[in-house]
Design a protein around this motif. Sequence first.
Motif, short mmCIF file in Angstrom:
data_model
loop_
_atom_site.label_atom_id
_atom_site.label_comp_id
_atom_site.label_asym_id
_atom_site.label_seq_id
_atom_site.Cartn_x
_atom_site.Cartn_y
_atom_site.Cartn_z
N LEU A 133 -37.61 -112.40 -13.83
CA LEU A 133 -38.26 -112.64 -12.54
C LEU A 133 -39.75 -112.31 -12.58
N ASN A 134 -40.54 -113.31 -12.26
CA ASN A 134 -41.99 -113.14 -12.08
C ASN A 134 -42.32 -113.33 -10.61
N ALA A 135 -43.37 -112.70 -10.15
CA ALA A 135 -43.80 -112.89 -8.76
C ALA A 135 -45.31 -112.80 -8.69
N HIS A 136 -45.88 -113.62 -7.82
CA HIS A 136 -47.33 -113.69 -7.69
C HIS A 136 -47.74 -113.63 -6.22
N TYR A 137 -48.89 -113.03 -5.98
CA TYR A 137 -49.60 -113.14 -4.71
C TYR A 137 -50.89 -113.89 -5.03
N GLY A 138 -50.88 -115.20 -4.81
CA GLY A 138 -52.02 -116.00 -5.24
C GLY A 138 -52.14 -115.94 -6.75
N ASP A 139 -53.32 -115.57 -7.24
CA ASP A 139 -53.55 -115.49 -8.68
C ASP A 139 -53.10 -114.16 -9.28
N PHE A 140 -52.72 -113.22 -8.42
CA PHE A 140 -52.33 -111.89 -8.91
C PHE A 140 -50.85 -111.86 -9.24
N GLN A 141 -50.51 -111.50 -10.46
CA GLN A 141 -49.11 -111.39 -10.85
C GLN A 141 -48.63 -109.98 -10.60
N ALA A 142 -47.53 -109.85 -9.81
CA ALA A 142 -47.02 -108.53 -9.42
C ALA A 142 -45.76 -108.13 -10.16
N LEU A 143 -44.97 -109.10 -10.63
CA LEU A 143 -43.76 -108.81 -11.40
C LEU A 143 -43.81 -109.59 -12.71
N PHE A 144 -43.29 -108.95 -13.76
CA PHE A 144 -43.35 -109.53 -15.09
C PHE A 144 -41.96 -109.47 -15.74
N ASN A 172 -46.15 -95.79 -6.04
CA ASN A 172 -46.79 -96.82 -5.23
C ASN A 172 -47.38 -97.90 -6.13
N GLY A 173 -47.17 -99.17 -5.77
CA GLY A 173 -47.74 -100.26 -6.54
C GLY A 173 -46.95 -100.64 -7.77
N ALA A 174 -45.76 -100.05 -7.95
CA ALA A 174 -44.97 -100.34 -9.15
C ALA A 174 -44.30 -101.71 -9.08
N GLY A 175 -44.17 -102.27 -7.87
CA GLY A 175 -43.55 -103.59 -7.73
C GLY A 175 -42.21 -103.56 -7.02
N LYS A 176 -41.82 -102.41 -6.49
CA LYS A 176 -40.49 -102.28 -5.87
C LYS A 176 -40.34 -103.20 -4.66
N THR A 177 -41.30 -103.16 -3.75
CA THR A 177 -41.21 -103.99 -2.55
C THR A 177 -41.33 -105.47 -2.90
N CYS A 191 -36.12 -97.86 -13.14
CA CYS A 191 -37.47 -97.36 -12.85
C CYS A 191 -38.46 -98.48 -13.13
N MET A 192 -39.40 -98.66 -12.20
CA MET A 192 -40.42 -99.70 -12.34
C MET A 192 -41.79 -99.07 -12.54
N GLN A 193 -42.59 -99.78 -13.34
CA GLN A 193 -43.97 -99.36 -13.55
C GLN A 193 -44.80 -100.61 -13.80
N GLU A 194 -45.81 -100.79 -12.98
CA GLU A 194 -46.75 -101.91 -13.13
C GLU A 194 -46.03 -103.26 -13.23
N GLY A 195 -45.01 -103.44 -12.36
CA GLY A 195 -44.34 -104.73 -12.28
C GLY A 195 -43.29 -105.00 -13.33
N ARG A 196 -42.94 -103.98 -14.09
CA ARG A 196 -41.93 -104.14 -15.14
C ARG A 196 -40.87 -103.05 -15.01
#
Length: 234
Positions: free
Chosen positions: A11-22, A40-45, A207-212
């Motif tokens: 699963l990948n996810a993007h907000y515009g050009d920003f990739q949030a999940l890898f 915070n910012g790990a990609g959970k939400t 556990c998530m870190q930086e979208g992974r």
Amino acid sequence: MPEALLSTHGLNAHYGDFQALFGVDINIHAGEVIAIIGANGAGKTTLMRSITGLLANRPDMVTYRNTPIGALRADQVARTGIAMVPEGRQLFQSLSVEENLIIGGQIGRKGPWELEKVFRLFPILKERRAVPSTALSGGQQQMVAIGRALMSNPELILFDEISLGLAPIIIKSIYEVLPDIIGEGMSAVIVEQDIAKALSVAGRVYCMQEGRISLEGRSNELTREQISAAYFGV
């Protein structure tokens, strides 16, 4: 392991050009409770938003009961049997407690959860059923958000940052009712920054870190050192 109820596949996810999940891969089985932890910012939400159709992806990146749902709208996902208690509650401010709860049942899924059962779970909501949601405390608003999700009679319920911004005594009371919810045979995902709380109710943890996904395992088998390294990246 039995066949997964819900899975994500690269699963990948993007907000515009920003990739949030890898390339996120998770599995949830029927009747299982898993925890997703991370800073915070790990990609959970973002992961929760992708599962529930608030962020669209390729159909095959999310499957539910072996059916691709990654490209479905949020209302379509809800009708399959997935509900979310969103971060920040997101109640309808112009509506009463009871009206917010009734909206949760509008998708028409059959099941055990109806208004009086929610009121038995959270008696304070019955007392305040005619009160506008804006007049509630943060803890009471979270109870309404949980009740609204239950009113859709889901098979899988996602709790996104269930304890965020709440007093410890309120967090304790909400965690105390989780067995009554999950005991109905429901599957659940608990998204938390509070590691101890998450591990106390979940059989497995991601556990998530930086979208992974940085770590996955059974809650009772992972060491504090492993979790700390995966959480903080040290």
